[in-house]
Design a protein around this motif. Structure first.
Motif, short mmCIF file in Angstrom:
data_model
loop_
_atom_site.label_atom_id
_atom_site.label_comp_id
_atom_site.label_asym_id
_atom_site.label_seq_id
_atom_site.Cartn_x
_atom_site.Cartn_y
_atom_site.Cartn_z
N UNK A 178 -16.86 -9.21 8.25
CA UNK A 178 -17.00 -8.26 7.17
C UNK A 178 -15.62 -7.74 6.79
N UNK A 179 -15.37 -7.68 5.50
CA UNK A 179 -14.09 -7.21 4.98
C UNK A 179 -14.30 -5.85 4.32
N UNK A 180 -13.41 -4.93 4.60
CA UNK A 180 -13.46 -3.62 3.95
C UNK A 180 -12.13 -3.30 3.31
N UNK A 181 -12.19 -2.75 2.11
CA UNK A 181 -11.01 -2.30 1.40
C UNK A 181 -11.14 -0.79 1.23
N UNK A 182 -10.11 -0.06 1.62
CA UNK A 182 -10.17 1.40 1.52
C UNK A 182 -8.96 1.89 0.75
N UNK A 183 -9.24 2.55 -0.39
CA UNK A 183 -8.17 3.12 -1.20
C UNK A 183 -7.90 4.56 -0.81
N UNK A 184 -6.69 4.99 -1.06
CA UNK A 184 -6.31 6.39 -0.85
C UNK A 184 -5.14 6.71 -1.77
N UNK A 185 -4.87 8.01 -1.90
CA UNK A 185 -3.70 8.43 -2.65
C UNK A 185 -3.98 9.02 -4.01
N UNK A 186 -5.23 8.99 -4.45
CA UNK A 186 -5.54 9.58 -5.74
C UNK A 186 -5.43 11.09 -5.71
N UNK A 187 -5.55 11.69 -6.89
CA UNK A 187 -5.48 13.14 -6.97
C UNK A 187 -5.26 13.61 -8.38
N UNK A 201 -2.65 15.27 -11.10
CA UNK A 201 -1.22 15.36 -11.35
C UNK A 201 -1.02 15.71 -12.82
N UNK A 202 0.07 16.38 -13.12
CA UNK A 202 0.39 16.69 -14.51
C UNK A 202 1.00 15.48 -15.20
N UNK A 203 0.88 15.46 -16.51
CA UNK A 203 1.49 14.38 -17.29
C UNK A 203 2.97 14.29 -16.98
N UNK A 204 3.44 13.05 -16.81
CA UNK A 204 4.82 12.82 -16.44
C UNK A 204 5.03 12.69 -14.95
N UNK A 205 4.01 13.03 -14.18
CA UNK A 205 4.13 12.98 -12.73
C UNK A 205 3.89 11.60 -12.17
N UNK A 206 3.87 11.52 -10.83
CA UNK A 206 3.74 10.25 -10.13
C UNK A 206 2.71 10.35 -9.01
N UNK A 207 2.11 9.23 -8.70
CA UNK A 207 1.23 9.07 -7.55
C UNK A 207 1.43 7.68 -6.98
N UNK A 208 1.16 7.55 -5.69
CA UNK A 208 1.17 6.22 -5.08
C UNK A 208 -0.18 5.99 -4.42
N UNK A 248 0.92 -4.76 7.37
CA UNK A 248 0.03 -3.59 7.44
C UNK A 248 -1.28 -3.83 6.68
N UNK A 249 -1.45 -5.03 6.12
CA UNK A 249 -2.63 -5.34 5.31
C UNK A 249 -2.85 -4.29 4.22
N UNK A 250 -1.79 -3.88 3.60
CA UNK A 250 -1.85 -2.79 2.63
C UNK A 250 -1.15 -3.17 1.33
N UNK A 251 -1.78 -2.81 0.24
CA UNK A 251 -1.22 -2.99 -1.10
C UNK A 251 -1.03 -1.61 -1.70
N UNK A 252 0.04 -1.45 -2.45
CA UNK A 252 0.37 -0.16 -3.05
C UNK A 252 0.42 -0.27 -4.57
N UNK A 253 0.18 0.85 -5.21
CA UNK A 253 0.38 0.95 -6.64
C UNK A 253 1.15 2.25 -6.90
N UNK A 254 2.43 2.08 -7.20
CA UNK A 254 3.26 3.23 -7.53
C UNK A 254 3.10 3.50 -9.02
N UNK A 255 2.67 4.71 -9.36
CA UNK A 255 2.40 5.06 -10.75
C UNK A 255 3.33 6.19 -11.16
N UNK A 256 4.19 5.90 -12.10
CA UNK A 256 5.15 6.89 -12.61
C UNK A 256 4.85 7.20 -14.07
N UNK A 257 5.41 8.29 -14.55
CA UNK A 257 5.22 8.70 -15.95
C UNK A 257 3.75 8.68 -16.35
#
Length: 122
Positions: free
Chosen positions: A1-10, A12-19, A76-85
């Motif tokens: 069985x494969x599981x994918x778990x996302x984290x890091x949302x939240x 943020x104000x316009x112009x900000x960043x999240x990963x 680490x079996x991990x993928x990232x999405x850096x979101x700027x602006x």
């Protein structure tokens, strides 16, 4: 069985960043291409960014080019999405997916994470 778990949302104000992070667990004996999708209320799910197994190839939706960066750490079996602006139109639930990357195109697979909410206030 494969599981994918996302984290890091939240929130943020316009112009900000999240990963965002997506960690795969379970049967991970093979490395797969990975994609980040998002779905806003009343809209269809759309592919935002994808990355090949090695990380050597990436692709982005036009709406996020130059602002978002996808990367991965296979150890680490991990993928990232850096979101700027970030902009209010980036508000959505973001999902990761395990799929296939061929000739610059990403093909979604069967495994999805549960999603993480990203809200950008103006």
């Amino acid at each position: 069985q494969v599981q994918l778990v996302e984290s890091g949302g939240g929130l943020v104000q316009a112009g900000g960043s999240l990963r965002l992070s997506c960690t795969t667990s379970g049967r991970t004996d093979s490395t797969y291409a990975m994609g980040w999708f998002r779905q806003a209320p009343g809209k269809e799910r759309e592919l935002v960014a994808a990355i090949s197994r090695s990380g050597g190839s990436t692709s982005y939706a036009d709406s996020v080019k130059g602002r978002f960066t996808i990367s991965r750490d296979n150890a680490k079996n991990t993928v990232y999405l850096q979101m700027n602006s970030l902009q209010p139109e980036d508000t959505a639930v973001y999902y990761c997916n395990r799929g296939t990357f061929l000739s610059g195109s990403y093909y979604q697979g069967h495994y999805w994470g549960q999603g993480t909410q990203v809200t950008v206030s103006s």
